[in-house]
Enzyme design. Structure first.
Site, short mmCIF file in Angstrom:
data_model
loop_
_atom_site.label_atom_id
_atom_site.label_comp_id
_atom_site.label_asym_id
_atom_site.label_seq_id
_atom_site.Cartn_x
_atom_site.Cartn_y
_atom_site.Cartn_z
CD GLU A 280 -2.63 -6.84 -1.68
OE1 GLU A 280 -2.01 -6.04 -0.99
OE2 GLU A 280 -2.55 -8.06 -1.53
CB CYS B 55 5.11 -7.98 1.47
SG CYS B 55 3.85 -6.86 0.84
#
Ligand code: FUB
Ligand code: ZN
Length: 659
Positions: free
Chosen positions: A324, A420
């Site tokens: 990520e 998230c």
């Protein structure tokens, strides 16, 4: 400690109107907050389970069971609560406030007598608190609790959540730091640093900013804390995949060297950008206190690398799906892009703090680019489904069948096991009114254009600004000033970097911009009287954008942009096999309001050539004989993609040069 004297307009003094940002803000209040509350309570049929609220009930002793979800699941509830606080600040609502108060009571019950608060460790591994900072997100969750608490206190004046946060922060302050007997650790996922700055700002207690500075300054020093704690744990890791190595490499956590020595953005994008945001906060304090510019210089270096070399045209960041993460300069693949919604949000946080450090239009330009493109794409028009990954090209069959595309969802999801992004989006758009202005006694900076009315006090006089506009779809912005007593100040208007021919008039008279520009803002200083109006015209032709020649993926391609909005082609409008479309670099386009989108957006229409796909029966290759047909194309704002029917999507289209 003090910062420079620029203030933000408190949320309750900014009333958003019916513009794109105002509508998204309303969507959060009306649809997203209730929807996300259900998701956090496992109440969305067919969605990934959250268990976030149930974890708190178990930790509070109100329910029996095992912890479920990720080790940082608490942060989802905290972000939702923060978003709720912003919503209450602008639109007080008893039912929502009562619900939030109940959530706060539950959080209080889950807090341990010594101030510790984390449902995973309380329920599952109480003896392992603070033993794995690199992986276990305790400080990250604490940061989100603190941010929610500051927001809730500011919105409602109620202290309970703030007191909970203070007890937790004091507990953390007692555990970490350079003093003998304390752990010399810092978070594996940055977040608490910027939260501690907010806690300092609201309480005035210096120890929180000292702790934030400690966490930043200790990071990346030798002996390396993440190695030490790994040895101490007997070389074990938290995740099934970890354990044989202390971590993925220190760059992943931006802990490869001291933060002030870091030059390029590396590692996990959200971690990096939360850290740079906290560094920009710290830079402002250090500069004001001592004149030392080393923090400013480090932030600026990192800013230039992120935005000059590793930023997608959509404002997305983070090319690599595995970690990520940022990768290297100009590595910006379209279809495997990770471009997590949270990372683009974190970029807004960084840009916003850079803007406060030194008002310059380039920071607001990046903020706006991310907002209108790579962040808004993260949420469906109805507010009930979300993208985590925001690629710039999608071919559904590839995503379904190829391992290297497995992170790309071709339709927005109702919720995520790792959720998230959705509540992060909620807190950003719930507080979006706070990003429009900055001011002091001499100046009001207008950073974003959108329908709104805002009130502030300058030289002890009340000044109200009303923006009337259909930006970003139309180029005119009218700003009305109301001030019962004439007041001298400078209106600093951001002239966006994308606009080649801006024009400004005051009370109907055009003013010359040469000589009044400062860092991309037009400075109009005068004694402003009630009823004065400023009109801004930001010419928005359709631009054919090219990428830096270093961006391998986009060589020979163009993207369409109008104003701050980046466009894409979708299969629903243009048929499948979008890779077979090619646009002449000389073609012109028309624009019109589309009827098939909620909220009316401007779409672009024009012509392209399409490779003839018939006549290839049983042939995979053959000698070149170019056959193209002219076709009409329609491009829609990138952020709207995937709202009608699933299918292919592309931002960068092959270009046809005449020579
Ligand atoms: O680790 C917490 C959050 O989950 C990160 O910020 C996101 O990238 C996701 O991994
Ligand atoms: Zn996210």
């Amino acid at each position: 400690m003090m910062k420079n004297n620029l203030k933000t307009v408190p949320l309750k003094h900014v009333r958003l109107g019916n513009g794109l940002l105002g509508r998204k803000n309303e969507l959060i209040r009306r649809e997203v907050l209730p929807y996300q509350w259900k998701a956090l309570n496992n109440d969305i049929p067919g969605a990934d389970q959250s268990n976030a609220v149930e974890n708190f009930r178990i930790a509070a002793g109100e329910s029996q069971g095992e912890f479920a979800g990720l080790v940082f699941q608490d942060s989802d509830l905290y972000k939702w609560l923060e978003a709720t606080a912003y919503s209450l600040a602008t639109h007080p609502e008893k039912k929502l406030e009562d619900l939030s108060d109940n959530v706060i009571d539950l959080i209080e019950k889950a807090q341990q007598p010594d101030g510790y608060l984390n449902t995973y460790f309380t329920i599952a591994e109480p003896e392992k608190r603070w033993t794995n900072l690199a992986e276990c997100h305790e400080l990250y969750c604490a940061g989100h609790l603190i941010e929610a608490a500051v927001a809730y206190y500011q919105a409602t004046g109620k202290r309970k959540l703030l007191d909970i946060a203070v007890r937790l922060a004091d507990h953390i302050d007692g555990k970490f730091g350079p003093d003998p007997g304390k752990l010399r650790g810092y978070p594996g996922h940055q977040e608490i640093e910027l939260a501690l700055v907010k806690l300092f700002e609201v309480t005035g207690d210096d120890k929180y900013i000292r702790l934030a500075r400690y966490f930043l300054e200790e990071r990346g020093r030798e002996p390396h804390y993440f190695d030490l704690e790994w040895e101490k744990r007997g070389r074990t890791g938290f995740w099934p995949s970890s354990g044989t190595e202390p971590d993925r490499g220190k760059e992943y956590f931006q802990a490869h060297k001291p933060v002030l020595e870091q030059e390029t953005a590396v590692g996990h994008a959200v971690r990096a950008l939360y850290m740079y945001s906290a560094m920009a906060d710290m830079a402002a304090y250090v500069l004001a206190e001592t004149g030392d510019r080393s923090w400013v210089a480090a932030c600026r270096r990192l800013w230039e690398n992120v935005t000059g070399k590793q930023l997608y045209i959509t404002g997305g960041v983070g090319a690599d799906a595995y970690s990520e993460a940022f990768t290297f300069d100009y590595d910006l693949p379209d279809d495997t892009a990770y471009t997590e919604t949270c990372a683009a949000i974190a970029l807004v946080f960084f840009a916003w703090r850079m803007l406060q450090l030194q008002p310059a239009a380039e920071y607001a330009d990046v903020m706006e680019k991310a907002l209108y493109n790579g962040i808004l794409s993260g949420i469906a028009e109805d507010g009930k489904s979300f993208f985590y990954v925001n690629p710039l090209a999608v071919h559904p069959e590839t995503c379904a069948k190829r391992y290297d595309h497995r992170h790309v969802k071709t339709v927005r999801q109702k919720w995520f096991g790792c959720a998230c992004c959705p509540p992060n989006l909620a807190r950003l758009f719930a507080s979006i009114g706070g990003y429009i202005y900055l001011y002091n006694n001499e100046r009001i900076y207008i950073n974003l254009y959108t329908n709104n009315t805002a009130r502030c006090r300058i030289k002890d006089r009340e000044v109200t600004l009303t923006q009337k506009t259909n930006y970003p779809w139309e180029e005119k912005v009218r700003i009305e000033i109301s001030s019962p007593e004439a007041t001298r100040f400078t209106l600093a208007l951001r002239l966006p970097g994308w606009c080649k021919r801006p024009a400004v008039s005051v009370n109907g008279e055009e003013i010359a911009l040469a000589g009044i520009m400062e860092n991309g803002y037009a400075l109009i200083g005068r004694e402003w009287k009630n009823g004065d109006t400023v009109e801004l015209t930001l010419a928005m032709p359709v631009e054919k954008m090219a990428a830096h020649p270093g961006v391998k993926e986009n060589a020979g391609k163009i993207a369409l942009q109008r104003g701050p909005v980046v466009y894409c082609l979708e299969e629903v409008d243009n048929g499948a096999n979008l890779h077979n479309l090619v646009i002449s670099t000389e073609t012109g386009f028309t624009t019109e309001f589309a009827e098939d989108f909620p909220g009316k957006v401007v779409v672009i229409k024009g012509e392209a050539f399409r490779t003839v796909e018939t006549g290839w029966e049983n042939e995979l290759y053959r000698p070149l004989s170019r056959q193209r047909e002219k076709v009409g194309i329609k491009a829609v704002p990138y952020y709207t993609w995937g709202n009608r029917s699933p299918g292919e999507m592309r931002v960068w289209i092959r270009a046809l040069d005449r020579e």
